[in-house]
Each structure stands twice: as C-alpha cells, then as structure tokens.
Design a protein around this motif. Structure first.
Motif, PDB file in Angstrom:
ATOM      1  N   LYS A  90     124.551 -87.807  -1.804  1.00 48.05           N
ATOM      2  CA  LYS A  90     124.400 -87.765  -3.257  1.00 48.05           C
ATOM      3  C   LYS A  90     123.752 -86.451  -3.692  1.00 48.05           C
ATOM      4  O   LYS A  90     122.812 -85.980  -3.074  1.00 48.05           O
ATOM      5  N   GLY A  91     124.253 -85.884  -4.746  1.00 50.78           N
ATOM      6  CA  GLY A  91     123.664 -84.678  -5.305  1.00 50.78           C
ATOM      7  C   GLY A  91     124.020 -83.405  -4.554  1.00 50.78           C
ATOM      8  O   GLY A  91     123.569 -82.336  -4.909  1.00 50.78           O
ATOM      9  N   GLN A  92     124.804 -83.508  -3.518  1.00 54.92           N
ATOM     10  CA  GLN A  92     125.186 -82.326  -2.761  1.00 54.92           C
ATOM     11  C   GLN A  92     126.638 -82.000  -3.070  1.00 54.92           C
ATOM     12  O   GLN A  92     127.488 -82.879  -3.105  1.00 54.92           O
ATOM     13  N   ALA A  93     126.896 -80.754  -3.280  1.00 55.30           N
ATOM     14  CA  ALA A  93     128.268 -80.326  -3.529  1.00 55.30           C
ATOM     15  C   ALA A  93     128.922 -79.988  -2.198  1.00 55.30           C
ATOM     16  O   ALA A  93     128.312 -79.390  -1.322  1.00 55.30           O
ATOM     17  N   ALA A  94     130.157 -80.397  -2.053  1.00 53.80           N
ATOM     18  CA  ALA A  94     130.894 -80.118  -0.821  1.00 53.80           C
ATOM     19  C   ALA A  94     131.395 -78.688  -0.860  1.00 53.80           C
ATOM     20  O   ALA A  94     132.093 -78.287  -1.782  1.00 53.80           O
TER      21      ALA A  94
END
Length: 111
Positions: A90-94
C-alpha cells in the motif's frame, strides 16, 4: 642535608624523564599499542571482506546459481516460459521493470 635532598630529587626526576617521555617511554608504548590495535581491527575487517569476495568469486566460477541470481535482481531478467509477478504494498508505486530482450535463436539458453 637540604642540599642532598634537593640533589637526589633532581636525579630522580632526571631518571624518570626517559621512562615517561623518552624514546621508549610508557606514553609512546601506549600510542603504539593503540596503533597496533587499530591495525588488527582493520585487518580483521579486510579478511572478512576478502573471504566474502572469495566465496562470491568461487560461486560465480563453479555454479550458475549466482549468475542467475544476479541476472534476476540486477538486470531484471526472467527465464523462458517463466511468469514475472511483482507485489506492491500500500502506498508504494510500482516502478516499471524493463524486460530482457528475446534471444535470436529459439534454442539459445536464457539466464
């Protein structure tokens, strides 16, 4: 009597000077011991680093596991007929992962 005491005190101080501040005095010995301890610590760190590098080199020469691992993590390569799955919290961009180019020949090995 007072003169003899004064002379003996001066002689005592003259004898003590080389012991404390002279070429092989206690203070210099303590300095050298500290330098030797620092050198031993540095050598132990370097020996550990050399052992780690030696095992990595041996692994790269003998086995394909290390080469395959480096290809996967550093170059983002995958084997043929293998599916790549990336799990993002969650909250992390790929971040986009570049795929390895396809080999020209179908029978060429892919790491």
């Amino acid at each position: 009597m007072r003169l003899i005491t004064l002379a003996l005190t001066v002689l005592l101080l003259l004898i003590q000077y080389p012991l404390w501040l002279g070429k092989g005095g206690w203070l210099r010995v303590k300095e050298f011991e500290a330098q030797v301890d620092a050198a031993h610590k540095k050598n132990a760190e370097l020996l550990a680093r050399n052992a780690k590098l030696d095992s990595e080199v041996r692994d790269l020469k003998d086995g394909t596991g290390a080469v395959e691992e480096r290809a996967r993590y550093e170059l983002s390569m995958i084997k043929q007929n293998e599916i790549f799955i990336q799990i993002v919290g969650k909250g992390q961009a790929a971040a986009p992962v570049p795929l390895a180019p396809k080999p020209a020949a179908a029978d060429a090995p892919v790491p």
